[in-house]
Design a protein around this motif. Structure first.
Motif, mmCIF file in Angstrom:
data_model
loop_
_atom_site.group_PDB
_atom_site.id
_atom_site.type_symbol
_atom_site.label_atom_id
_atom_site.label_comp_id
_atom_site.label_asym_id
_atom_site.label_seq_id
_atom_site.Cartn_x
_atom_site.Cartn_y
_atom_site.Cartn_z
ATOM 1 N N GLU A 134 0.794 -1.178 -0.027
ATOM 2 C CA GLU A 134 0.044 0.220 0.240
ATOM 3 C C GLU A 134 1.001 1.347 0.007
ATOM 4 O O GLU A 134 0.822 2.511 -0.650
ATOM 5 C CB GLU A 134 -0.722 -0.048 1.383
ATOM 6 C CG GLU A 134 -2.293 0.649 1.191
ATOM 7 C CD GLU A 134 -2.956 0.679 2.286
ATOM 8 O OE1 GLU A 134 -3.282 1.901 2.841
ATOM 9 O OE2 GLU A 134 -2.983 -0.435 3.081
ATOM 10 N N MET A 135 1.899 1.194 0.610
ATOM 11 C CA MET A 135 2.942 2.215 0.650
ATOM 12 C C MET A 135 3.470 2.644 -0.519
ATOM 13 O O MET A 135 3.501 3.948 -0.695
ATOM 14 C CB MET A 135 4.179 2.007 1.745
ATOM 15 C CG MET A 135 3.573 2.027 3.230
ATOM 16 S SD MET A 135 5.076 1.318 4.274
ATOM 17 C CE MET A 135 4.935 2.784 5.459
ATOM 18 N N VAL A 136 3.822 1.585 -1.457
ATOM 19 C CA VAL A 136 4.295 1.843 -2.439
ATOM 20 C C VAL A 136 3.492 2.844 -3.447
ATOM 21 O O VAL A 136 3.986 3.612 -4.326
ATOM 22 C CB VAL A 136 4.792 0.549 -3.275
ATOM 23 C CG1 VAL A 136 5.123 0.772 -4.501
ATOM 24 C CG2 VAL A 136 5.803 -0.203 -2.521
ATOM 25 N N GLU A 137 2.355 2.635 -3.389
ATOM 26 C CA GLU A 137 1.313 3.380 -4.109
ATOM 27 C C GLU A 137 1.421 4.954 -3.992
ATOM 28 O O GLU A 137 1.078 5.480 -5.069
ATOM 29 C CB GLU A 137 -0.374 3.237 -3.511
ATOM 30 C CG GLU A 137 -0.571 1.774 -3.558
ATOM 31 C CD GLU A 137 -1.139 1.161 -4.791
ATOM 32 O OE1 GLU A 137 -1.352 2.184 -5.746
ATOM 33 O OE2 GLU A 137 -1.292 0.044 -5.100
ATOM 34 N N HIS A 138 1.957 5.328 -2.856
ATOM 35 C CA HIS A 138 2.126 6.908 -2.489
ATOM 36 C C HIS A 138 3.611 7.314 -3.183
ATOM 37 O O HIS A 138 3.865 8.651 -2.778
ATOM 38 C CB HIS A 138 1.708 7.170 -1.206
ATOM 39 C CG HIS A 138 0.448 6.647 -0.793
ATOM 40 N ND1 HIS A 138 -0.815 7.476 -0.970
ATOM 41 C CD2 HIS A 138 0.109 5.445 -0.135
ATOM 42 C CE1 HIS A 138 -1.602 6.678 -0.500
ATOM 43 N NE2 HIS A 138 -1.312 5.624 0.112
ATOM 44 N N ILE A 139 4.433 6.499 -3.690
ATOM 45 C CA ILE A 139 5.732 6.974 -3.896
ATOM 46 C C ILE A 139 5.829 7.567 -5.233
ATOM 47 O O ILE A 139 5.406 7.005 -6.247
ATOM 48 C CB ILE A 139 6.761 5.716 -3.774
ATOM 49 C CG1 ILE A 139 6.783 5.607 -2.099
ATOM 50 C CG2 ILE A 139 8.026 6.342 -4.129
ATOM 51 C CD1 ILE A 139 7.718 4.230 -1.870
ATOM 52 N N ASP A 140 6.669 8.656 -5.613
ATOM 53 C CA ASP A 140 6.837 9.187 -6.721
ATOM 54 C C ASP A 140 8.523 8.876 -6.942
ATOM 55 O O ASP A 140 9.309 9.323 -5.954
ATOM 56 C CB ASP A 140 6.827 10.992 -6.552
ATOM 57 C CG ASP A 140 7.293 11.382 -7.815
ATOM 58 O OD1 ASP A 140 6.733 11.290 -8.828
ATOM 59 O OD2 ASP A 140 8.379 12.124 -7.498
ATOM 60 N N LEU A 141 8.677 8.048 -7.957
ATOM 61 C CA LEU A 141 10.030 7.232 -8.137
ATOM 62 C C LEU A 141 11.221 8.446 -8.113
ATOM 63 O O LEU A 141 12.018 8.071 -7.629
ATOM 64 C CB LEU A 141 9.891 6.340 -8.959
ATOM 65 C CG LEU A 141 11.011 5.403 -9.156
ATOM 66 C CD1 LEU A 141 11.367 4.561 -7.866
ATOM 67 C CD2 LEU A 141 10.871 4.276 -10.035
ATOM 68 N N PRO A 142 10.998 9.621 -8.790
ATOM 69 C CA PRO A 142 12.140 10.409 -9.162
ATOM 70 C C PRO A 142 12.222 11.184 -7.732
ATOM 71 O O PRO A 142 13.449 11.528 -7.363
ATOM 72 C CB PRO A 142 11.587 11.485 -9.956
ATOM 73 C CG PRO A 142 10.351 10.639 -10.780
ATOM 74 C CD PRO A 142 9.726 9.753 -9.978
ATOM 75 N N THR A 143 11.379 11.407 -6.848
ATOM 76 C CA THR A 143 11.495 11.861 -5.405
ATOM 77 C C THR A 143 12.320 11.018 -4.649
ATOM 78 O O THR A 143 13.398 11.432 -3.801
ATOM 79 C CB THR A 143 10.496 12.043 -4.784
ATOM 80 O OG1 THR A 143 9.586 13.152 -5.695
ATOM 81 C CG2 THR A 143 10.546 13.038 -3.501
ATOM 82 N N MET A 144 11.816 9.667 -4.726
ATOM 83 C CA MET A 144 12.570 8.668 -3.838
ATOM 84 C C MET A 144 14.147 8.416 -4.333
ATOM 85 O O MET A 144 15.086 8.448 -3.597
ATOM 86 C CB MET A 144 11.777 7.312 -4.364
ATOM 87 C CG MET A 144 12.367 6.127 -3.560
ATOM 88 S SD MET A 144 11.736 6.337 -1.745
ATOM 89 C CE MET A 144 12.302 4.818 -1.193
ATOM 90 N N LEU A 145 14.328 8.462 -5.735
ATOM 91 C CA LEU A 145 15.602 8.458 -6.300
ATOM 92 C C LEU A 145 16.575 9.621 -5.771
ATOM 93 O O LEU A 145 17.722 9.368 -5.142
ATOM 94 C CB LEU A 145 15.460 8.583 -7.660
ATOM 95 C CG LEU A 145 16.603 7.710 -8.599
ATOM 96 C CD1 LEU A 145 16.786 6.336 -8.100
ATOM 97 C CD2 LEU A 145 16.344 7.661 -10.191
ATOM 98 N N ARG A 146 15.945 10.676 -5.912
ATOM 99 C CA ARG A 146 16.734 11.785 -5.183
ATOM 100 C C ARG A 146 17.140 11.872 -3.685
ATOM 101 O O ARG A 146 18.302 11.981 -3.280
ATOM 102 C CB ARG A 146 15.863 13.212 -5.294
ATOM 103 C CG ARG A 146 16.422 14.231 -6.610
ATOM 104 C CD ARG A 146 15.787 15.443 -6.489
ATOM 105 N NE ARG A 146 14.506 15.744 -5.955
ATOM 106 C CZ ARG A 146 13.421 15.433 -7.005
ATOM 107 N NH1 ARG A 146 13.762 15.224 -8.315
ATOM 108 N NH2 ARG A 146 12.344 15.539 -6.660
ATOM 109 N N TYR A 147 16.273 11.048 -2.946
ATOM 110 C CA TYR A 147 16.407 10.931 -1.536
ATOM 111 C C TYR A 147 17.558 9.919 -1.351
ATOM 112 O O TYR A 147 18.233 10.114 -0.702
ATOM 113 C CB TYR A 147 14.964 10.323 -0.893
ATOM 114 C CG TYR A 147 15.282 10.092 0.523
ATOM 115 C CD1 TYR A 147 15.181 10.852 1.503
ATOM 116 C CD2 TYR A 147 15.247 8.756 0.747
ATOM 117 C CE1 TYR A 147 15.210 10.818 2.866
ATOM 118 C CE2 TYR A 147 15.646 8.395 2.104
ATOM 119 C CZ TYR A 147 15.708 9.254 2.925
ATOM 120 O OH TYR A 147 15.859 9.044 4.523
ATOM 121 N N LEU A 148 17.387 8.972 -2.335
ATOM 122 C CA LEU A 148 18.464 7.844 -2.049
ATOM 123 C C LEU A 148 19.747 8.393 -2.273
ATOM 124 O O LEU A 148 20.917 7.921 -1.817
ATOM 125 C CB LEU A 148 18.161 6.637 -2.809
ATOM 126 C CG LEU A 148 17.003 6.104 -2.342
ATOM 127 C CD1 LEU A 148 16.621 4.676 -3.010
ATOM 128 C CD2 LEU A 148 17.094 5.160 -1.094
#
Ligand code: FE2
Ligand code: FE2
Length: 322
Positions: free
Chosen positions: A70-84
């Motif tokens: 369910e959590m994955v549904e709310h993720i914007d991948l480019p934002t996640m990538l920048r965070y990592l």
């Protein structure tokens, strides 16, 4: 969204409830000074996707990760990538070198064991750096390519399986280092400084484990969804399953005379081939001895085995090769 925090919560609550979230917000590029603004308002101002931010906060503050799908549904991948990416820069350029400086201040550099501890730490730092640089140069560009709508020759699972150091092996190295300091370092002077450096090592370990866990779950699942998307340019890739690196066994037991001899020769700086020649055994047998030693002691790095050999009287300090 499930989880402890929601869009309308004051941003200041996130920090005051858990000080570790200070590191997290800076990796999103959010600075302090948000007054009474809500999470959504602060994110909007900073140009950060609120869904991704809340997912990461809820992931880090609630260790029961029962709702990953369910959590994955709310993720914007480019934002996640920048965070990592920002997390990698934090570990490599700031956190790990900072702990190294503290360790140097805390340990007596005239002592052979201190030198070995530092050598051990340097090996750990190099392993983490290699791991994160591999992600920067192989994993992230692959995901960026997917985001541009192009499928690659390989999948994320293929690329991560080619990693030199797995998440679990890196964490094992740090656990060994902590154990070696706690068990074997004669804490003469500078006790407060060494305690401080150890606290930092514990904190960085937790931070690193969370980072890896996020990559192995939230991030991987997001990427897998994208890989399965029918909108990607080339034909679908092979079906993949996440690789699970083997964990070290926890066998205990006294070392045999042969194993003690192998440790002594390792501490003298001999290669496996040289040890085999000295002991009149095959190189494969040396490797088996080393595997058994590492399993029994839970020490894998050469510097760690050398420290063990010194403190247990298997070798004289003068015979150790640094
Ligand atoms: Fe990473
Ligand atoms: Fe990683």
């Amino acid at each position: 969204m499930t989880g402890r925090y929601h869009e309308t919560d004051p941003m200041s609550d996130v920090i005051s409830d858990d000080y570790r979230m200070l590191q997290m917000i800076s990796r999103f590029g959010i600075t302090l000074g948000f007054g009474d603004q809500t999470v959504a308002e602060t994110c909007q101002k900073a140009g950060v996707d609120t869904g991704t931010f809340l997912t990461v906060v809820n992931f880090l503050t609630d260790t029961n990760h029962a709702h990953i799908n369910e959590m994955v549904e709310h993720i914007d991948l480019p934002t996640m990538l920048r965070y990592l990416k920002n997390s990698h820069t934090y570990f490599i350029d700031y956190r790990l070198p900072g702990i190294r400086r503290k360790l140097i201040q805390a340990i007596d550099m005239r002592s052979q064991i201190a030198m070995l501890i530092l050598q051990f730490y340097d090996e750990y730092m190099a392993e983490v750096t290699r791991h994160m640089q591999y992600e920067n140069t192989h994993v992230h560009p692959y995901v960026e390519q997917l985001l541009e709508g192009r499928r690659g020759e390989q999948t994320l699972a293929d690329i991560t399986s080619q990693h030199e150091g797995s998440h679990s092996s890196i964490d094992r190295s740090l656990t060994e280092l902590k154990n070696i300091i706690i068990k074997y370092y004669p804490n003469d002077q500078n006790a407060a400084l060494l305690g401080d450096a150890l606290m930092d090592i514990y904190m960085v370990e937790e931070d690193f484990l969370n980072h890896c866990h996020m990559e192995d779950t939230l991030f991987s699942q997001c990427v897998r969804r994208l890989e399965e998307s029918p909108l990607l340019a080339s034909p679908a890739g092979e079906e993949t399953s996440p690789s699970t690196p083997p964990m070290a066994g926890d066998g205990e037991g006294a070392l045999s005379d042969r194993e003690r001899e192998v440790i002594r020769l390792v501490a003298m700086g001999l290669s496996n081939k040289e040890i085999a020649e000295r002991m009149f055994i095959a190189v494969n047998t040396v490797m088996t001895h080393r595997r058994n030693i590492s399993r029994k002691l839970d020490i894998h790095a050469t510097a760690g085995l050398t420290i063990y050999a010194i403190v247990n009287g298997i070798i004289n300090v003068e015979d150790v090769k640094l």
